[in-house]
Motif scaffolding. Structure first.
Motif, PDB file in Angstrom:
ATOM      1  N   TYR A 146      10.217  -5.619  -3.272  1.00 29.72           N
ATOM      2  CA  TYR A 146      10.492  -5.290  -2.063  1.00 29.72           C
ATOM      3  C   TYR A 146       9.180  -4.887  -1.171  1.00 29.72           C
ATOM      4  CZ  TYR A 146      15.444  -5.865  -2.817  1.00 29.72           C
ATOM      5  OH  TYR A 146      16.744  -6.301  -2.939  1.00 29.72           O
ATOM      6  N   ARG A 147       8.132  -5.788  -1.538  1.00 24.29           N
ATOM      7  CA  ARG A 147       6.790  -5.354  -1.184  1.00 24.29           C
ATOM      8  C   ARG A 147       6.839  -5.558   0.428  1.00 24.29           C
ATOM      9  NH1 ARG A 147       2.558  -8.151  -0.445  1.00 24.29           N
ATOM     10  NH2 ARG A 147       1.248  -6.869  -1.564  1.00 24.29           N
ATOM     11  N   LYS A 201      17.924   5.515   3.423  1.00 24.84           N
ATOM     12  CA  LYS A 201      19.195   5.103   3.574  1.00 24.84           C
ATOM     13  C   LYS A 201      20.238   4.709   2.256  1.00 24.84           C
ATOM     14  CE  LYS A 201      18.455   2.380   7.803  1.00 24.84           C
ATOM     15  NZ  LYS A 201      18.354   0.873   8.473  1.00 24.84           N
ATOM     16  N   MET A 202      19.113   4.876   1.173  1.00 22.94           N
ATOM     17  CA  MET A 202      19.880   4.619  -0.308  1.00 22.94           C
ATOM     18  C   MET A 202      20.873   5.740  -0.362  1.00 22.94           C
ATOM     19  SD  MET A 202      19.618   3.224  -3.159  1.00 22.94           S
ATOM     20  CE  MET A 202      18.046   2.326  -3.162  1.00 22.94           C
ATOM     21  N   THR A 253       0.832  -1.204   0.017  1.00 18.81           N
ATOM     22  CA  THR A 253       0.072   0.024   0.021  1.00 18.81           C
ATOM     23  C   THR A 253       0.783   1.246   0.038  1.00 18.81           C
ATOM     24  OG1 THR A 253      -1.719  -1.283   1.281  1.00 18.81           O
ATOM     25  CG2 THR A 253      -1.873   1.338   1.059  1.00 18.81           C
ATOM     26  N   GLU A 254       1.973   1.169   0.792  1.00 20.43           N
ATOM     27  CA  GLU A 254       2.946   2.327   0.937  1.00 20.43           C
ATOM     28  C   GLU A 254       3.557   2.396  -0.591  1.00 20.43           C
ATOM     29  OE1 GLU A 254       7.104   3.668   3.046  1.00 20.43           O
ATOM     30  OE2 GLU A 254       6.528   1.538   2.819  1.00 20.43           O
ATOM     31  N   GLY A 255       3.921   1.429  -1.199  1.00 21.28           N
ATOM     32  CA  GLY A 255       4.645   1.649  -2.675  1.00 21.28           C
ATOM     33  C   GLY A 255       3.771   2.118  -3.479  1.00 21.28           C
ATOM     34  N   ILE A 256       2.449   1.719  -3.453  1.00 18.59           N
ATOM     35  CA  ILE A 256       1.407   2.110  -4.589  1.00 18.59           C
ATOM     36  C   ILE A 256       1.290   3.799  -4.297  1.00 18.59           C
ATOM     37  CG2 ILE A 256      -1.023   2.321  -4.961  1.00 18.59           C
ATOM     38  CD1 ILE A 256      -1.263  -0.820  -4.530  1.00 18.59           C
ATOM     39  N   GLU A 293      13.869   2.001   4.314  1.00 16.55           N
ATOM     40  CA  GLU A 293      14.821   1.055   4.674  1.00 16.55           C
ATOM     41  C   GLU A 293      15.560   0.338   3.566  1.00 16.55           C
ATOM     42  OE1 GLU A 293      15.801   0.451   7.920  1.00 16.55           O
ATOM     43  OE2 GLU A 293      14.437   2.144   8.288  1.00 16.55           O
ATOM     44  N   ILE A 294      15.154   0.728   2.222  1.00 21.52           N
ATOM     45  CA  ILE A 294      15.831   0.002   1.071  1.00 21.52           C
ATOM     46  C   ILE A 294      17.348   0.590   0.880  1.00 21.52           C
ATOM     47  CG2 ILE A 294      15.721  -0.176  -1.520  1.00 21.52           C
ATOM     48  CD1 ILE A 294      12.736  -0.249  -1.273  1.00 21.52           C
ATOM     49  N   THR A 295      18.167  -0.027   0.621  1.00 18.86           N
ATOM     50  CA  THR A 295      19.604   0.343   0.544  1.00 18.86           C
ATOM     51  C   THR A 295      20.057  -0.070  -0.944  1.00 18.86           C
ATOM     52  OG1 THR A 295      20.509  -1.805   1.299  1.00 18.86           O
ATOM     53  CG2 THR A 295      20.070  -0.097   3.168  1.00 18.86           C
TER      54      THR A 295
END
Length: 328
Positions: free
Chosen positions: A87-88, A136-137, A50-53, A94-96
């Motif tokens: 990465y759902r 963090k990317m 839902t966050e990704g969409i 938090e994705i690096t």
């Protein structure tokens, strides 16, 4: 039924993938490897979180506000969607950079997707994460795939002549001839309007081409005469080339079918695409002695390095080389 654009993109990269005009679908050979590669995923894993969409929607709005073209917005948003589906289960903040490498190995390489598709993913990820705060990317450290040295496909002038004059329909012939004679992209041609033809100056004005850039290309007297003849018969109302409905631009798929019909009437046994005509135009200009700087301007290339690739397929200098075999 809504198209699964990610799946289509993957299918098109597979050896043996073909478009079925009758069934209007892409299909691939029925092999054990392909069955394993394209196992039907569960419905839950076919969409981002839902966050990704929500973030994809914001990303689309950001691209629109920056005036990216509709095709670029679609390409980048679909590429980002593919990444966020992978990465759902992970929060976006938090994705690096390590996750990008894992995605490249576990999805791109594992599914034998092309370097160009991987590059689209990188472009999308870089743009997207530059719009997200407190992440963090490290965006500038995301590496691109190594580009292969692929030569453009070129037809000889004899093959071009056979192809262009294989059709009797004035509209079909005019479209293909204009693509070759001005080095146009498919989108360039379909967006043309009658007012873009400046016959007095002998130029074609290409508005909002790739990268939203305007440019001009020289128009030959033969093409001007051909276009006048076409215009008198078809009388387009808005676009220079329209479909069956007046005021609506000719479609890319219909244009591809025109090329297919022309090829069927020739003895050319090559997987020719519309872009081959543009490559052939540039190569033939170079072989005729046209300066690379002018070719770059006509084609609308941002970098001269892009245009220089045609020096690798031009036969003008190569043909002057005498093979040692001939002197044995």
């Amino acid at each position: 039924m809504k198209k699964n654009t990610d799946l289509i993109a993957r299918i098109k990269q597979v050896d043996g993938a073909r478009w079925s005009q009758q069934k209007t679908v892409w299909h691939i050979p029925d092999t054990i490897e392909n069955r394993e590669r394209f196992k039907i995923e569960s419905l839950a894993n076919s969409f981002p979180s839902t966050e990704g969409i929500a973030h994809i929607e914001k990303f689309i709005q950001w691209l629109s506000s920056k005036r990216y073209s509709p095709s670029t917005i679609k390409t980048y948003s679909e590429a980002l969607k593919s990444f966020l589906i992978f990465y759902r289960e992970k929060q976006i903040t938090e994705i690096t950079n390590e996750d990008v490498i894992i995605y490249n190995n576990e999805f791109i390489l594992k599914n034998n997707l092309s370097a160009s598709y991987q590059n689209q993913i990188v472009n999308a990820i870089k743009l997207f994460f530059r719009t997200i705060q407190n992440i963090k990317m490290e965006v500038d450290k995301i590496h691109r795939p190594k580009r292969g040295h692929i030569l453009p496909n070129v037809l000889s002038k004899e093959e071009i002549k056979d192809l262009l004059y294989a059709l009797n329909n004035k509209k079909h012939k005019a479209m293909l001839c204009l693509i070759y004679s001005c080095g146009l992209r498919c989108g360039d041609l379909l967006n043309l309007k009658p007012e873009n033809i400046d016959s007095k100056r002998g130029v074609l004005i290409i508005k909002s081409g790739k990268g939203n850039k305007d440019r001009i290309a020289p128009l030959s007297l033969l093409i001007i005469a051909m276009l006048r003849d076409y215009y008198k018969e078809f009388k387009p109302t808005k676009y220079l080339f329209e479909g069956q409905i007046a005021g609506e631009a000719y479609t890319a798929r219909s244009l591809q079918n025109v090329l297919k019909q022309a090829l069927e009437k020739t003895k050319i046994n090559k997987p020719v695409t519309l872009h081959w005509l543009r490559h052939s135009y540039a190569t033939h200009l170079l072989e005729a002695g046209t300066d690379l700087r002018y070719i770059q301007e006509i084609l609308g290339h941002s970098s001269s390095k892009t245009t220089e690739i045609y020096t690798h397929v031009s036969t003008k200098s190569i043909q002057k080389i005498i093979s040692p075999f001939d002197t044995l």
